[in-house]
Design a protein around this motif. Sequence first.
Motif, PDB file in Angstrom:
ATOM      1  N   ALA A   1      -4.188 -33.201  69.438  1.00  0.00           N
ATOM      2  CA  ALA A   1      -3.182 -32.852  70.449  1.00  0.00           C
ATOM      3  C   ALA A   1      -2.190 -33.981  70.666  1.00  0.00           C
ATOM      4  O   ALA A   1      -1.062 -33.754  71.108  1.00  0.00           O
ATOM      5  N   ASN A   2      -2.603 -35.209  70.329  1.00  0.00           N
ATOM      6  CA  ASN A   2      -1.726 -36.363  70.488  1.00  0.00           C
ATOM      7  C   ASN A   2      -0.929 -36.676  69.224  1.00  0.00           C
ATOM      8  O   ASN A   2      -0.030 -37.502  69.242  1.00  0.00           O
ATOM      9  N   LEU A   3      -1.250 -35.991  68.118  1.00  0.00           N
ATOM     10  CA  LEU A   3      -0.575 -36.257  66.843  1.00  0.00           C
ATOM     11  C   LEU A   3       0.673 -35.392  66.705  1.00  0.00           C
ATOM     12  O   LEU A   3       0.827 -34.643  65.729  1.00  0.00           O
ATOM     13  N   GLY A   4       1.540 -35.490  67.668  1.00  0.00           N
ATOM     14  CA  GLY A   4       2.777 -34.724  67.630  1.00  0.00           C
ATOM     15  C   GLY A   4       3.878 -35.457  66.891  1.00  0.00           C
ATOM     16  O   GLY A   4       3.666 -36.488  66.240  1.00  0.00           O
ATOM     17  N   ALA A   5       5.077 -34.926  67.019  1.00  0.00           N
ATOM     18  CA  ALA A   5       6.226 -35.500  66.308  1.00  0.00           C
ATOM     19  C   ALA A   5       6.469 -36.944  66.715  1.00  0.00           C
ATOM     20  O   ALA A   5       6.749 -37.799  65.866  1.00  0.00           O
ATOM     21  N   THR A   6       6.359 -37.225  68.013  1.00  0.00           N
ATOM     22  CA  THR A   6       6.633 -38.585  68.474  1.00  0.00           C
ATOM     23  C   THR A   6       5.597 -39.573  67.953  1.00  0.00           C
ATOM     24  O   THR A   6       5.905 -40.741  67.706  1.00  0.00           O
ATOM     25  N   GLU A   7       4.356 -39.112  67.760  1.00  0.00           N
ATOM     26  CA  GLU A   7       3.308 -39.982  67.242  1.00  0.00           C
ATOM     27  C   GLU A   7       3.549 -40.295  65.766  1.00  0.00           C
ATOM     28  O   GLU A   7       3.605 -41.463  65.364  1.00  0.00           O
ATOM     29  N   ILE A   8       3.693 -39.267  64.946  1.00  0.00           N
ATOM     30  CA  ILE A   8       3.820 -39.459  63.504  1.00  0.00           C
ATOM     31  C   ILE A   8       5.112 -40.188  63.152  1.00  0.00           C
ATOM     32  O   ILE A   8       5.115 -41.204  62.453  1.00  0.00           O
ATOM     33  N   LEU A   9       6.229 -39.671  63.659  1.00  0.00           N
ATOM     34  CA  LEU A   9       7.524 -40.268  63.315  1.00  0.00           C
ATOM     35  C   LEU A   9       7.748 -41.572  64.065  1.00  0.00           C
ATOM     36  O   LEU A   9       8.219 -42.557  63.490  1.00  0.00           O
ATOM     37  N   GLY A  10       7.421 -41.572  65.371  1.00  0.00           N
ATOM     38  CA  GLY A  10       7.711 -42.736  66.202  1.00  0.00           C
ATOM     39  C   GLY A  10       6.896 -43.956  65.830  1.00  0.00           C
ATOM     40  O   GLY A  10       7.422 -45.068  65.751  1.00  0.00           O
ATOM     41  N   MET A  11       5.591 -43.771  65.594  1.00  0.00           N
ATOM     42  CA  MET A  11       4.751 -44.919  65.268  1.00  0.00           C
ATOM     43  C   MET A  11       5.015 -45.427  63.856  1.00  0.00           C
ATOM     44  O   MET A  11       4.939 -46.636  63.595  1.00  0.00           O
ATOM     45  N   ALA A  12       5.325 -44.526  62.918  1.00  0.00           N
ATOM     46  CA  ALA A  12       5.726 -44.979  61.580  1.00  0.00           C
ATOM     47  C   ALA A  12       7.050 -45.727  61.654  1.00  0.00           C
ATOM     48  O   ALA A  12       7.245 -46.734  60.958  1.00  0.00           O
ATOM     49  N   ALA A  13       7.945 -45.255  62.513  1.00  0.00           N
ATOM     50  CA  ALA A  13       9.221 -45.950  62.709  1.00  0.00           C
ATOM     51  C   ALA A  13       8.993 -47.340  63.278  1.00  0.00           C
ATOM     52  O   ALA A  13       9.618 -48.317  62.851  1.00  0.00           O
ATOM     53  N   ASN A  14       8.082 -47.443  64.239  1.00  0.00           N
ATOM     54  CA  ASN A  14       7.738 -48.757  64.789  1.00  0.00           C
ATOM     55  C   ASN A  14       7.141 -49.661  63.709  1.00  0.00           C
ATOM     56  O   ASN A  14       7.409 -50.869  63.673  1.00  0.00           O
ATOM     57  N   GLY A  15       6.315 -49.067  62.831  1.00  0.00           N
ATOM     58  CA  GLY A  15       5.746 -49.850  61.747  1.00  0.00           C
ATOM     59  C   GLY A  15       6.829 -50.411  60.840  1.00  0.00           C
ATOM     60  O   GLY A  15       6.757 -51.572  60.419  1.00  0.00           O
ATOM     61  N   ALA A  16       7.842 -49.605  60.546  1.00  0.00           N
ATOM     62  CA  ALA A  16       8.941 -50.057  59.686  1.00  0.00           C
ATOM     63  C   ALA A  16       9.807 -51.102  60.373  1.00  0.00           C
ATOM     64  O   ALA A  16      10.333 -52.004  59.727  1.00  0.00           O
ATOM     65  N   GLN A  17       9.932 -50.996  61.686  1.00  0.00           N
ATOM     66  CA  GLN A  17      10.849 -51.881  62.414  1.00  0.00           C
ATOM     67  C   GLN A  17      10.174 -53.130  62.953  1.00  0.00           C
ATOM     68  O   GLN A  17      10.699 -54.239  62.796  1.00  0.00           O
ATOM     69  N   ILE A  18       9.001 -52.971  63.607  1.00  0.00           N
ATOM     70  CA  ILE A  18       8.370 -54.121  64.255  1.00  0.00           C
ATOM     71  C   ILE A  18       7.061 -54.542  63.592  1.00  0.00           C
ATOM     72  O   ILE A  18       6.515 -55.595  63.914  1.00  0.00           O
ATOM     73  N   GLY A  19       6.523 -53.691  62.692  1.00  0.00           N
ATOM     74  CA  GLY A  19       5.337 -54.074  61.944  1.00  0.00           C
ATOM     75  C   GLY A  19       4.028 -53.839  62.669  1.00  0.00           C
ATOM     76  O   GLY A  19       3.879 -52.882  63.432  1.00  0.00           O
ATOM     77  N   MET A  20       3.065 -54.739  62.485  1.00  0.00           N
ATOM     78  CA  MET A  20       1.704 -54.543  62.975  1.00  0.00           C
ATOM     79  C   MET A  20       1.546 -54.610  64.492  1.00  0.00           C
ATOM     80  O   MET A  20       0.510 -54.158  64.998  1.00  0.00           O
ATOM     81  N   PRO A  21       2.479 -55.167  65.271  1.00  0.00           N
ATOM     82  CA  PRO A  21       2.323 -55.021  66.725  1.00  0.00           C
ATOM     83  C   PRO A  21       2.200 -53.567  67.179  1.00  0.00           C
ATOM     84  O   PRO A  21       1.713 -53.298  68.277  1.00  0.00           O
TER      85      PRO A  21
ATOM     86  N   ALA B   1      16.153 -34.353  75.710  1.00  0.00           N
ATOM     87  CA  ALA B   1      15.636 -35.413  74.842  1.00  0.00           C
ATOM     88  C   ALA B   1      16.731 -35.951  73.921  1.00  0.00           C
ATOM     89  O   ALA B   1      16.744 -37.141  73.575  1.00  0.00           O
ATOM     90  N   SER B   2      17.650 -35.072  73.528  1.00  0.00           N
ATOM     91  CA  SER B   2      18.711 -35.491  72.608  1.00  0.00           C
ATOM     92  C   SER B   2      19.680 -36.480  73.245  1.00  0.00           C
ATOM     93  O   SER B   2      20.452 -37.140  72.544  1.00  0.00           O
ATOM     94  N   GLN B   3      19.650 -36.597  74.565  1.00  0.00           N
ATOM     95  CA  GLN B   3      20.571 -37.498  75.253  1.00  0.00           C
ATOM     96  C   GLN B   3      20.063 -38.937  75.300  1.00  0.00           C
ATOM     97  O   GLN B   3      20.786 -39.835  75.734  1.00  0.00           O
ATOM     98  N   PHE B   4      18.820 -39.157  74.841  1.00  0.00           N
ATOM     99  CA  PHE B   4      18.242 -40.499  74.866  1.00  0.00           C
ATOM    100  C   PHE B   4      18.290 -41.104  73.465  1.00  0.00           C
ATOM    101  O   PHE B   4      18.015 -40.436  72.474  1.00  0.00           O
ATOM    102  N   GLY B   5      18.632 -42.379  73.418  1.00  0.00           N
ATOM    103  CA  GLY B   5      18.776 -43.046  72.133  1.00  0.00           C
ATOM    104  C   GLY B   5      17.461 -43.307  71.429  1.00  0.00           C
ATOM    105  O   GLY B   5      17.416 -43.431  70.212  1.00  0.00           O
ATOM    106  N   ASN B   6      16.339 -43.385  72.159  1.00  0.00           N
ATOM    107  CA  ASN B   6      15.042 -43.669  71.562  1.00  0.00           C
ATOM    108  C   ASN B   6      13.990 -42.794  72.226  1.00  0.00           C
ATOM    109  O   ASN B   6      13.676 -42.979  73.410  1.00  0.00           O
ATOM    110  N   ILE B   7      13.449 -41.830  71.489  1.00  0.00           N
ATOM    111  CA  ILE B   7      12.525 -40.874  72.097  1.00  0.00           C
ATOM    112  C   ILE B   7      11.200 -41.518  72.477  1.00  0.00           C
ATOM    113  O   ILE B   7      10.535 -41.071  73.422  1.00  0.00           O
ATOM    114  N   MET B   8      10.765 -42.579  71.762  1.00  0.00           N
ATOM    115  CA  MET B   8       9.517 -43.232  72.122  1.00  0.00           C
ATOM    116  C   MET B   8       9.649 -43.948  73.463  1.00  0.00           C
ATOM    117  O   MET B   8       8.752 -43.885  74.307  1.00  0.00           O
TER     118      MET B   8
END
Length: 583
Positions: free
Chosen positions: A66-86, A413-420
């Motif tokens: 239930a927690n593996l939604g779009a924000t989890e899959i895309l957002g956390m992978a995006a964080n991995g690409a941008q900020i890494g292991m934190p 949601a589209s009005q916010f620059g960062n959904i996470m």
Amino acid sequence: MIDLAAGESAIRLSLSWVDWLILIIYFAMIVWIGYSIHKQQKSSEDFLLAGRSMPAWIAGLAFCAANLGATEILGMAANGAQIGMPTIHYYLIGAVPGMVFLGIFMMPFYYGSGVRSVPEFMYQRFGKGAHIIVSLCFAVSTILQAGINLYAMALILQAMLGWTQWTAIIVSAVFVLAYITLGGLTSAIYNEVMQFFVIVAALIPVTVIGLSHVGGWSGLTAKLDSMQDWSGSIHAWAGTGLGNVTNPVGGDWFSILMGLGFVLGFGYWTTNFTEVQRAFAAKSMTAARMTPILGAIPKMLIWIIIIIPGLIAAATVGNLFAGDHPVLQYNEAIPYLFKMYLPNGVLGVAITGMMASFMAGMAANVSSFNTVFTYDLWQDYVKPGKDDKYYLNMGRWITVIGVFISVFTAWIASQFGNIMTYLQTLFSFFNAPLFAVFILGLVWKRVSNVAGTVGYVCGILAPLVTYILYLQSVAAGNPIFGSATAETWYGAIISCLATWIAAAVLTPFTRSKTDEELEGLTFGTNGIKYFKEASAEELEDAKRAAKEAGKDVSTVKVPWYKKPLILGSVIFTLGLVFYIPFF
């Protein structure tokens, strides 16, 4: 946030007939599951709480999915690409401890008291005023979160398949509506279990193939270390000193532990009914307690196939994320890896996995929204005293309305620059104060209805003011926090403190409930009885299993892995061990 340039997207995929067939079969299966369950829905509890019949392992997988939604899959992978292991903090500090705490300490109160939702427990502990406010806030925040999942999904499907945003939103909303309206929470849970395996099947190939292309883990870390323009880090805790924050996430160790780990993490996993509802659907007290603990096992590991693909994207196509006019946005990291590495057929599984993640998140939001609205608002305050069939039908109608509203909250949601960041802000506004007042109410029986209610409202207003002040400081060029993410963590801490202070100040001047009125609702008023009942149930289950196996029941003991306290402690410890390679 994804901001696609005009013309062909960099992640536009070319799907073969095999890929489309896999996707069509998946859509057909989720509707078939809803239809097959439809005839079993005889009561409102069947529809809204799955008849409280789910075994622990099914509820546990659904709890995680239930927690593996779009924000989890895309957002956390995006964080991995941008900020890494934190990014791993969100899993090992922000999730696992809260899930274990829910199973060990909170579920005995929830399940033992017989409530049908988290707001209903608030009613029993703090009365009608608190119940109305919490129910309304939860309904609003949940439908806003459903819109986030819809919007994120629409952007990715537009980029990958060429669909328009509105086409993607409406198609997915219709399929979620179909299987939730037909089968209710039971359908959502069974689909979430299937979706969990589909999501894993989609992410494992791209992780394995991607790692092999960069020379394994050692090759990946060497490549990232050599990239001077990469702003991320392969060390989770580096640069988190108080007053000397240099890590890419912008938070210090205090905000990570107390803001993310304690207030937001515990608040989300213990009071967010979108998640807790899966444990409410369990068939027994023991199953309810084990649900979040079993769910913590895959949660403790799932970061491997979410964060690491983000790191692979940074190492292989990091230049596409850079510059004033990047070809890729960070949220497109995983879809671009699909395009790079996966052949047709496997690509169909990957796209199906993405669709599964989008629908799992939205379905979880909608199924919890219809329960709270039907039971906590409509039944209690609008149309009380009706027969159960009326509430069953109302639950279905509210599901339709909830999905319809979600289509429009996708625009918000589209009005916010960062959904996470948007999502974390919602959590700091609503989940943080609810957790604060819940914990205070459990450990301090003297807290009055008025004090708890006012404390909760203060806990909403405090992070709102903090957020406004942060925006003003950013506009003035002198931000008061290291990042928007750090603001949500400190906002949660401020929310918790505001709740506790307001409640503590008001309690001596207001009337508290008697011990008889609070029977079983606090640790000080016999709440410990639920833990004793749970232990007795565990022993009975062990004896029943021994008897079925033809063994002597007189010497039976409960195995350690069936004891929530022991198993939860083992999982919590393992979660901390996973930090060691990334210090």
